[in-house]
Design an enzyme around this catalytic site. Structure first.
Site, mmCIF file in Angstrom:
data_model
loop_
_atom_site.group_PDB
_atom_site.id
_atom_site.type_symbol
_atom_site.label_atom_id
_atom_site.label_comp_id
_atom_site.label_asym_id
_atom_site.label_seq_id
_atom_site.Cartn_x
_atom_site.Cartn_y
_atom_site.Cartn_z
ATOM 1 N N THR A 46 0.826 -1.205 0.000
ATOM 2 C CA THR A 46 0.000 0.000 0.000
ATOM 3 C C THR A 46 0.860 1.255 0.000
ATOM 4 O O THR A 46 2.000 1.233 0.490
ATOM 5 C CB THR A 46 -0.911 0.005 1.249
ATOM 6 O OG1 THR A 46 -1.573 1.269 1.359
ATOM 7 C CG2 THR A 46 -0.094 -0.209 2.525
ATOM 8 N N ASP A 47 0.290 2.350 -0.492
ATOM 9 C CA ASP A 47 1.000 3.629 -0.429
ATOM 10 C C ASP A 47 1.058 4.175 0.994
ATOM 11 O O ASP A 47 1.836 5.098 1.283
ATOM 12 C CB ASP A 47 0.361 4.657 -1.365
ATOM 13 C CG ASP A 47 -1.114 4.918 -1.093
ATOM 14 O OD1 ASP A 47 -1.697 4.237 -0.222
ATOM 15 O OD2 ASP A 47 -1.696 5.799 -1.751
ATOM 16 N N GLU A 48 0.271 3.603 1.908
ATOM 17 C CA GLU A 48 0.243 4.122 3.271
ATOM 18 C C GLU A 48 1.543 3.879 4.027
ATOM 19 O O GLU A 48 1.774 4.482 5.084
ATOM 20 C CB GLU A 48 -0.943 3.544 4.025
ATOM 21 C CG GLU A 48 -2.275 3.974 3.437
ATOM 22 C CD GLU A 48 -3.467 3.571 4.282
ATOM 23 O OE1 GLU A 48 -3.398 3.722 5.510
ATOM 24 O OE2 GLU A 48 -4.467 3.106 3.705
ATOM 25 N N TYR B 38 -1.750 -0.600 11.085
ATOM 26 C CA TYR B 38 -1.916 -1.210 9.762
ATOM 27 C C TYR B 38 -0.736 -0.885 8.856
ATOM 28 O O TYR B 38 -0.058 -1.781 8.340
ATOM 29 C CB TYR B 38 -3.216 -0.740 9.110
ATOM 30 C CG TYR B 38 -3.237 -0.930 7.610
ATOM 31 C CD1 TYR B 38 -2.993 -2.180 7.047
ATOM 32 C CD2 TYR B 38 -3.490 0.141 6.749
ATOM 33 C CE1 TYR B 38 -2.997 -2.363 5.663
ATOM 34 C CE2 TYR B 38 -3.496 -0.037 5.382
ATOM 35 C CZ TYR B 38 -3.249 -1.278 4.836
ATOM 36 O OH TYR B 38 -3.237 -1.456 3.482
ATOM 37 N N LYS C 213 2.350 -3.326 7.302
ATOM 38 C CA LYS C 213 2.572 -3.484 5.864
ATOM 39 C C LYS C 213 3.990 -3.065 5.493
ATOM 40 O O LYS C 213 4.643 -3.697 4.652
ATOM 41 C CB LYS C 213 1.545 -2.679 5.061
ATOM 42 C CG LYS C 213 0.146 -3.272 5.074
ATOM 43 C CD LYS C 213 0.087 -4.677 4.500
ATOM 44 C CE LYS C 213 0.356 -4.704 3.007
ATOM 45 N NZ LYS C 213 0.221 -6.082 2.451
#
Length: 332
Positions: free
Chosen positions: A121-123, A148, A152
């Site tokens: 993810t870009d997060e 989260y 990741k």
């Protein structure tokens, strides 16, 4: 024909990938999914039985994973705990799935010399200021802000280490926010769509200024297939469709598409640590691998998504009341 093992293939993005693979290739797919609340085997309904096998199980189950990986030509790893709000409420499942589960898969593909693609993810990059002209690239330092996104980020680093230390044939992709069919109604876009379809007002965190870079799940799927086919081992590719929109604009677009006044929404308590802005620069994927999104603009993809939820109430209605009760208990 290749034999693909797709983890989390009954979840939102994973099931869209399974549909895309079966619709655009002759590959055989085995789905491994734990069927937590976010997994739904009904998302795979209608796919040909001779092209798809389904196994219910945990990616942290080393014995189960080893047997499935031994029979696969490639593993595409979608399985993850992925809802920020849930990670703030109880971080432990995110460690178990995103860290230990990824480790278990990496050890299996190492034993069997199996191609591995890791979905991220870009997060992991944190967030950007609203007026920052920059976008995330493959060289942006990691700066996760929630349980989260930090798990990741940790799983990404495990993949990189297994490539360097053990020669695992792996690639990574970090994608912007997805929308499309089969997304759980706890997520922002389907929650607002289904609220309006039921005659309820959409809910907007804070003042709705937070910006996300939206991509339709089918475009994400085509990008992953491209990376699986053409990607350079050890490389990371960012997947995005230039779909930056703030949450207020998204809610107003949903209301307008459904024939409601654009301001017919309620402001609710903002989420703790709510990232301001994500923005993806997918130049590397486009120039080096020749990928491009099929949805030329966000509005076209959103209209298709709204139509899907309108036509598939039987898929989302069973979990809608429970989801809204949970958010109501938090003032959201």
């Amino acid at each position: 024909m290749a034999r693909l093992l797709v983890t989390g293939g009954a979840g939102f993005i994973g099931s869209n990938f399974v549909h895309h693979v079966i619709g655009h290739t002759d590959h055989h797919v085995t789905v491994l999914d734990k069927l937590t609340y976010a997994g739904n085997q009904a998302s795979l309904a209608g796919l040909p039985a001779d092209r798809l096998d389904f196994v219910q199980g945990d990616i942290a189950d080393a014995e189960l994973v080893d047997g499935l990986v031994s029979a696969a030509d490639a593993v595409v790893h979608y399985a993850a705990e992925s809802h920020n709000d849930n990670s703030l409420n109880d971080p432990r499942p995110f460690l178990d799935t995103n860290i230990i589960g990824t480790y278990t898969l990496l050890e299996a593909v190492r034993r069997h010399s199996t191609r591995f693609h890791h979905i991220s993810t870009d997060e992991v990059y944190g967030d950007l200021e609203l007026d920052d002209p920059q976008r995330f690239t493959e060289n942006t330092p990691y700066n996760p802000s929630s349980p989260y996104s930090s798990t990741k980020a940790g799983s990404d680093l495990l993949v990189r280490a297994w490539v360097r230390s053990f020669g695992v044939e792996a690639t990574i992709s970090n994608c912007s926010n997805n929308y499309g069919p089969y997304q759980h109604v706890e997520k922002f876009i389907p929650r607002q769509i289904t609220n309006v379809l039921r005659g309820d007002r959409p809910k907007l965190y804070g003042t709705g200024e937070n910006v996300r870079d939206w991509i339709h799940a089918d475009d994400h799927s085509s990008a992953v297939l491209t990376i699986l086919d053409k990607g350079v081992i050890g490389e990371t590719y960012l997947i995005g469709a230039d779909g930056e929109k703030n949450n207020k604009d998204v809610v107003e677009a949903i209301l307008t598409e459904l024939g409601q006044p654009a301001d017919a929404y309620d402001l609710v308590t903002d989420r703790p640590g709510h990232d301001l802005r994500y923005a993806i620069d997918s130049t590397k994927l486009r120039t080096e691998l020749g990928w491009a999104p099929s949805y030329g603009d966000f509005e076209t993809g959103l209209a298709a998504t709204i139509a899907w939820y309108r036509d598939n109430e039987a898929w989302w209605a069973p979990v809608k009341d429970t989801t809204e009760a949970f958010y109501a208990s938090k003032g959201q």
